[in-house]
Every structure is written in structure tokens, then in C-alpha cells.
Design an enzyme around this catalytic site. Structure first.
Site, PDB file in Angstrom:
ATOM      1  N   HIS A 139      -1.173  -0.774   2.549  1.00  0.00           N
ATOM      2  CA  HIS A 139      -1.636  -1.906   1.734  1.00  0.00           C
ATOM      3  C   HIS A 139      -0.537  -2.400   0.803  1.00  0.00           C
ATOM      4  CE1 HIS A 139      -5.914  -0.025   2.127  1.00  0.00           C
ATOM      5  NE2 HIS A 139      -5.896  -1.137   2.845  1.00  0.00           N
ATOM      6  N   CYS A 161      -7.567   3.064  -5.312  1.00  0.00           N
ATOM      7  CA  CYS A 161      -8.514   3.079  -4.171  1.00  0.00           C
ATOM      8  C   CYS A 161      -9.895   3.614  -4.529  1.00  0.00           C
ATOM      9  CB  CYS A 161      -8.026   4.014  -3.071  1.00  0.00           C
ATOM     10  SG  CYS A 161      -6.504   3.577  -2.328  1.00  0.00           S
TER      11      CYS A 161
END
Ligand code: GLY
Length: 278
Positions: A166, A267
Site C-alpha cells: 500500500h 491498518c
């Protein structure tokens, strides 16, 4: 919109299937589930007990091994929550429980229903002024366009992400105007792209380790600037850089087990600001 304001956090417990079935980009060794649970428990307690956030803790589900990484399934800003369409098909049903939690918080929930769109929240960097969205294996242009359509008051720029899972695998915000960035060539290249696409000049903090550049910045009434960063046992050289931030309350957080399956600090929570507007 000031970055870091936050009153609530959604987190999700770790299922038994986590160690064997959570997705991973590389083999970083066997996950010790008990230790991963302790890491998440300390993280949760920190947000709730030390920083005073209201926690919404969703239950684990064995059929959703990656569900503790709640950040990927919603992007929340002001009163609007965009429930994403995660890039990994195995993660798509994670959205249901998160959607319900966001609705229970009375947020205006928008769903990404376009079957051509994918977006993981881990690819979304909100700076307080604008969004940068990583175009990665998990997030595509259509996903970024839907995000832009949902949060129309903010500019959205797309940043190619090639070597990491990411965009936020190697960067995050460490203050209202401060981007933390890793030292690797791909991280530096992405930063340059962001600088070229923005008409704002951000300060930057470069840390030696890409993974350590994923931090959580909070601005908590009565506590001021707070930065949750990876622990010195994990990234001692990067922690020396954070220690130069004299205005921040620095809080080291261990994350080594979650990191084996590409989990980083951002996250594991969806941060939401429900402060009454002035
Ligand atoms: N294990 C985190 C992810 O791949 O989405």
C-alpha cells in the site's frame, strides 16, 4: 479539517485463522497468534485507556483472516464514511460488520458498489488538506475516482505504488503539515510524485526504515500532538529520528507479529472524529 482529531476508533479482534490464512506479500516467518493478539490488545488499550478514545471492538470471524486490518475497508472523514471495495476478493465480506458499526455511529455511509472499482484504505493518505491515493495491486483508478466523488471538498491525487502493498506501507502523517517517509528509492519516488502534484509544501521527516514510516498521529485535547510509532526494539534508527520531534508525545508500539502479514500501525484501526462542531 485538521488531521489527527479523533474521538472513536473501530478495531477488530484476531481470529484463529489469522496465522495460517492472512494474506502476505512475503514469507516473514510463522505468526505467533497469541503474541499478535497481545500486540493488538496493547494497541487497543493504548487508544482507549491512555488516549481516551471510545472503542468499538468488532468480533473476530474465522472466515475473515485479514479482518483485523480494518483500515482497508473504510475511509472516514468528517461525517462521511466511504465503505470500500477491497482489492483482495477474499476480503470483500469484511465490509459488512464495519458498515454496520459506521451506521451505528450515525455517519453518512457511502458504499463502493461499482464492480470495476477497488480501494484499500491502506492506500489512502489524508493530509488534512487533500488526499493522495496509491494505485497499487489493491487500489485502482476507479476506486480513487469514487473516493474523489465522495469527498468532493478535497483534491485527490493518484500516486503509483509498485514495490509495496500500500501507499501507507512507507509513509503517513506525523503532524498537521508533516509527512513521514521511508528512505527506500520507491518511497522517495512516491514522495516526489506527491510533492509535484500538490500546490502545498509539506514538511517531511525521513526515517531509515520504510515500515517505521507508518505511524499514527493524533491531536488529543489536553494531550496535544501524539505519535504512535514502531518500537525501538524493531526500528532503533528510525526511533532516533522520531525523538527529534520535541513537541510530540511519543508512544512506541510493538507490531512485529502483525507485520509478518503486512499489518502496520494504521491498518488496525479506523479513526473517527465525532467531536461536536464549533
Ligand atoms: N494481510 C493484509 C492484507 O494483505 O490485506
Amino acid at each position: 479539517m485538521s488531521v489527527g482529531r479523533c474521538t472513536h476508533a473501530i478495531v477488530r479482534s484476531i481470529p484463529d485463522s489469522f496465522s495460517q490464512q492472512a494474506l502476505r506479500t512475503m514469507d516473514s516467518g510463522q505468526v505467533d497468534t497469541a503474541r499478535a493478539r497481545r500486540e493488538l490488545e496493547l494497541y487497543t488499550r493504548l487508544l482507549r485507556d491512555k488516549l481516551g478514545l471510545q472503542l468499538i471492538q468488532l468480533e473476530a470471524d474465522d472466515s475473515m483472516p485479514d479482518a483485523p486490518f480494518v483500515e482497508d475497508v473504510a475511509v472516514v472523514l468528517n461525517e462521511t464514511a466511504l465503505v470500500t471495495r477491497p482489492g483482495a476478493p477474499s476480503r470483500r465480506k469484511e465490509v459488512e460488520a464495519v458498515k454496520k458499526a459506521l451506521q451505528d455511529l450515525q455517519l453518512n455511509v457511502v458504499e463502493m458498489t461499482d464492480e470495476n472499482a477497488t480501494l484499500d484504505g491502506g492506500d489512502v493518505l489524508f493530509t488534512g488538506r487533500e488526499f493522495f491515493v496509491g494505485l497499487s495491486k489493491r487500489t485502482n483508478q476507479r476506486g480513487a475516482e469514487i473516493l474523489a466523488d465522495t469527498f468532493k471538498d478535497y483534491a485527490v491525487s493518484m500516486v503509483p505504488v509498485c514495490d509495496s502493498l500500500h501507499l501507507k506501507s512507507f509513509c503517513s502523517m506525523a503532524g498537521p503539515n508533516l509527512i513521514v517517509i521511508g528512505s527506500s528509492e520507491p518511497a522517495q519516488k512516491a514522495l516526489k510524485t506527491m510533492q509535484q502534484m500538490s500546490d502545498h509544501r509539506y514538511d517531511k521527516l525521513t526515517v531509515p526504515d520504510d515500515a517505521a514510516a507508518n505511524c499514527i498521529y493524533l491531536n488529543i485535547p489536553g494531550k496535544g500532538h501524539v505519535l504512535l510509532h514502531r518500537a525501538p526494539e524493531e526500528f532503533p534508527e528510525s526511533v532516533k529520528v522520531f525523538e527529534k520531534l520535541k513537541d510530540h508525545m511519543l508512544i512506541p508500539v510493538a507490531n512485529s507479529e502483525l507485520a509478518k502479514v503486512d499489518g502496520c500501525l494504521t491498518c488496525c484501526s479506523i479513526l473517527i472524529d465525532k467531536s461536536p462542531s464549533l
